[in-house]
Design an enzyme around this catalytic site. Structure first.
Site, PDB file in Angstrom:
ATOM      1  N   ASP A   1       0.853  -1.178   0.000  1.00 28.58           N
ATOM      2  CA  ASP A   1       0.000   0.000   0.000  1.00 28.58           C
ATOM      3  C   ASP A   1       0.898   1.239   0.000  1.00 28.58           C
ATOM      4  O   ASP A   1       2.072   1.173   0.385  1.00 28.58           O
ATOM      5  CB  ASP A   1      -0.902  -0.019   1.232  1.00 28.58           C
ATOM      6  CG  ASP A   1      -1.824   1.179   1.278  1.00 28.58           C
ATOM      7  OD1 ASP A   1      -2.431   1.501   0.247  1.00 28.58           O
ATOM      8  OD2 ASP A   1      -1.907   1.806   2.352  1.00 28.58           O
TER       9      ASP A   1
ATOM     10  N   ASP B   1      -2.341  -0.678   5.676  1.00 27.46           N
ATOM     11  CA  ASP B   1      -2.658  -0.067   6.970  1.00 27.46           C
ATOM     12  C   ASP B   1      -4.075   0.479   7.068  1.00 27.46           C
ATOM     13  O   ASP B   1      -4.520   0.841   8.141  1.00 27.46           O
ATOM     14  CB  ASP B   1      -1.679   1.083   7.260  1.00 27.46           C
ATOM     15  CG  ASP B   1      -2.033   2.350   6.495  1.00 27.46           C
ATOM     16  OD1 ASP B   1      -2.389   2.237   5.308  1.00 27.46           O
ATOM     17  OD2 ASP B   1      -1.950   3.435   7.090  1.00 27.46           O
TER      18      ASP B   1
END
Length: 766
Positions: free
Chosen positions: A459, A657
């Protein structure tokens, strides 16, 4: 005798009298008349010798209501039974302090007492077995060294009786755990490792006893009490080493729990202060934290500036500067100056408690390789029993006097202790080492999967970049005012854990006024933004432009900006209109480039998987050297990308996250979540990078390789040991005592090899 009072954390005595706080260190005992008495545990400081224990006991007995007081000089602890109708814990602590010492609640007393009793019993069993083995060997030595008729038959018989007598404590006490384990296994119609061990012990003792009391009988005249006692001694020695390793893990967990303070200084609305138990803190409370004290909960700094030691949580040894608005983590230590914090999360919701829970869960898991070894241990034991019976049958023809002892040697030497310890010892050691570095493994099987990783999806926002971007330009529609819209956006952003939302929620320009804003019916759409209603039932949205103003063109008042954007808009007469655009500049994590390079050098293919605009995602990927990029990805796009890679046969990992990363984290073969990320992403992850350092991801990958390599070494050693020793035992070249020694040394070798993972330097983890 005098003693100095050891320094301890500030502790208000009245908090000890809080019934909620007492539950942590007190158990209640019901008396015959229906009344209750309390039994409290305290940790003592200031003791310098055994005589101090008597002084503390005397001081406690002088307190009205104390029924019994026991002080351990070795453990520096006290167990006090008291009548709650006549006294309170605060009076007990005052009495100890009055004697020149100090006392604090001992919340881990019960678990520590259980471990102490277990360790004491194990040590006594080992001592009795070892001592008796030495005595039996002394009785057996003349039989080994005497030649011809040098040793008279009556003297030999007397020595055999002495060996039998000294072996009784070993059978009745030291061998108890093996015999009980075998009995429970058979009662449950299962064959465990204790079955062949116990069978070997019982057969050896019965046959040796028969040879002792009836030398001319079916068992012949040879006795092996020396082999029996040495075997039990060696096996207990190996299990004692394993026991100490487990206890060290439990003590590490307790040491982490001890980082939390017992109480907190809560500020009331009228400006006064009160000392309360941590269990009575609530989100929104304002707490004063003294210098040198631990922060009692998760929250943010409201007044003052300081430095925090977060090493117990992240492994980062350097103090971290904290300014107004910065996050504070419960369990970290305030180093520089007294500050005031605002509590956001308490109890089980804090990062500290989540870490402790992850450690506890990980230590109780059985990895897949361990379950595989256990699955094979059962059939293997049946083969062992068949081999032992076959060996006894063959030797009864070749040399009947040796048949029993060959069978016993086969049973002992083939005990699969080393096989069953091979995987769990290594995996648990690696997980403990990772925990000390700030990587909490929630699923032990993830270590094995991580070592065989083919592709890692990364990410961008909050993972490769810092989780707190800095605010840039602000654009507002002509009929709007940032002084009005800013607090609205900040208040709504508090409902999300996305990095941009957190930055907006903690923006000091608006967070103060945002406290007065009330939102209702708040809902979050992963990858899009938030929607809520204000007090006038007007609908508002916060998030991407396509979410805030669906189908609309970018307004002219919002200039093009290269940074991240957060839009705020509301619904007017059935149409969504954008009212403000707040931009943010994100910074790459300082170790991102080195971590990406190290992973690529290790042969892992990397894919940048981001919901951000393509131009921003490609710019970052070029800076890091990542060729494969999936930009503007919605949660379903991320899932499709991971599923596509898995369909090609690749073993896939995911590092993320955010809330929108939770589905893909759950789908990946191995998943890691950043420690500051959303709770839902941490729940779905196999491991949590609490340290928030990308370098620790590289380190975890390297250590997982070493852990799997050590597991293979242990399995190969266990298999090789059995392949070599079983034929020797079948041919009669391996006496029972040597078989016991070999089995114990094999288990010790496996444990010792696994413990190397606990002390592996980063540079040698590859």
């Amino acid at each position: 005798m005098t003693a100095t009072v050891a320094a301890s954390h500030p502790h208000a005595l009245d908090v000890l009298d809080d019934p909620v706080e007492q539950q942590r260190f007190t158990r209640w005992v019901e008396r015959a008349d229906g009344s209750r008495v309390a039994d409290s545990a305290f940790a003592l400081s200031g003791m310098v010798c055994a005589a101090c224990a008597g002084q503390i006991e005397a001081a406690l007995h002088q307190v009205d209501g104390v029924l019994e007081a026991r002080v351990s000089a070795s453990a520096h602890s006290a167990q006090v039974r008291w009548d709650p109708a006549r006294t309170a814990p605060s009076a007990l602590v005052l009495a100890v302090r009055g004697a020149g010492y100090d006392a604090v609640p001992d919340t881990a007393a019960s678990a520590r007492e259980l471990r102490r009793n277990e360790r004491r019993k194990a040590l006594w069993r080992l001592f009795v077995a070892s001592f008796c083995a030495m005595q039996v060997m002394m009785f057996a030595t003349p039989s080994y060294v005497a030649e011809g008729a040098e040793l008279a038959d009556d003297m030999r018989q007397l020595l055999n009786w002495g060996s039998w007598l000294v072996s009784l404590p070993v059978m009745l006490f030291s061998a108890g755990p093996f015999l009980r384990g075998a009995w429970h296994s058979l009662k449950n119609r299962k064959i465990g490792m204790d079955v062949p061990v116990s069978l070997g012990i019982v057969v050896t003792f019965v046959a040796s006893s028969g040879a002792t009391f009836s030398p001319g009988g079916v068992f012949g005249h040879e006795v092996y009490f020396d082999s029996l006692t040495m075997f039990v001694s060696f096996l207990l020695g190996g299990r004692f080493v394993e026991l100490m390793a487990r206890h060290r893990a439990a003590e590490s967990l307790e040491a982490a729990l001890a980082a939390m303070p017992e109480s907190a200084c809560r500020l009331l609305e009228d400006g006064s202060e009160e000392q309360v138990s941590l269990h009575r803190l609530r989100p929104g409370d304002r707490v004063r934290v003294a210098m040198g004290a631990a922060f009692p909960a998760d929250g943010h700094l409201e007044v003052g500036a300081t430095e925090a030691d977060e090493s117990v949580l992240t492994g980062e040894s350097r103090p971290l500067p904290k300014r107004v608005g910065d996050d504070l983590v419960g369990g970290s230590v305030n180093l520089a100056s007294p500050v005031i914090m605002r509590v956001e999360r308490v109890g089980a919701e804090t990062r500290f408690e989540a870490i402790v829970a992850m450690m506890r869960d990980a230590l109780t898991q059985r990895p897949a390789m361990a379950r595989w070894a256990d699955a094979w241990a059962g059939p293997f034991l049946w083969v062992v029993l068949v081999l032992a019976a076959g060996a006894a049958a063959v030797w009864s023809v070749i040399d009947p006097s040796r048949a029993v002892w060959v069978a016993v040697a086969v049973l002992i030497v083939t005990c699969p202790c080393a096989l069953s310890l091979a995987a769990p010892a290594a995996i648990v050691a690696a997980a403990g080492h990772l925990a000390r570095r700030g990587v909490m493994v929630q699923r032990l099987d993830a270590l094995e999967a991580m070592s065989r990783l083919d592709r890692l999806f990364l990410d961008k926002t909050g993972t490769l970049t810092e989780d707190k971007p800095s605010r840039g330009a602000v654009f507002v529609a002509a009929d709007g005012s940032i002084e009005h819209l800013g607090p609205l956006a900040s208040a709504l952003a508090k409902w999300s854990s996305h990095p941009l939302s957190k930055a907006l929620a903690e923006d000091s320009a608006w967070s103060g006024q945002a406290a007065a804003v009330v939102w209702r019916d708040v809902a979050e759409v992963a990858g899009q933004g938030l929607q809520a209603s204000d007090e006038h039932d007007h609908a508002w949205r916060l998030g991407s432009f396509s979410w805030v103003a669906p189908g609309a063109a970018r307004p002219g008042w919002a200039q093009a900006h290269d940074g991240l954007e957060v839009w705020l808009g509301r619904e007017l007469q059935g149409t969504w209109q954008a009212l403000a655009c707040i931009t943010y500049d994100e910074q790459m994590r300082p170790d991102a480039a080195a971590a990406v390079a190290a992973l690529q050098h290790a042969g892992i293919a990397l894919t940048l998987l981001s919901g951000d605009r393509p131009e921003r995602a490609h710019r970052l990927s070029q800076q890091l050297g990542i060729a494969d990029v999936v930009a503007a990805a919605r949660p379903e796009d991320k899932v499709a990308a991971v599923a596509s890679a898995q369909a090609k046969g690749e073993r896939v990992g995911m590092l993320g996250d955010g809330v929108n990363d939770a589905p893909v984290l759950a789908l990946a073969d191995v998943s890691l979540a950043m420690g500051q990320g959303a709770l839902v992403s941490r729940v779905h992850a196999d491991a949590v990078v609490v340290s928030n350092r990308l370098s620790d991801v590289v380190w975890a990958y390297r250590l997982s390789h070493k852990a799997v390599r050590i597991v293979r070494q242990n399995l190969i050693w266990a298999a090789t040991y059995n392949m070599v020793c079983i034929p020797l035992a079948l041919m009669g070249y391996l006496p029972p005592w040597a078989a016991g020694l070999g089995m114990a040394l094999s288990s010790l070798a496996v444990i010792g090899n696994a413990l190397r993972l606990s002390y592996t330097p980063l540079s040698k983890a590859a």
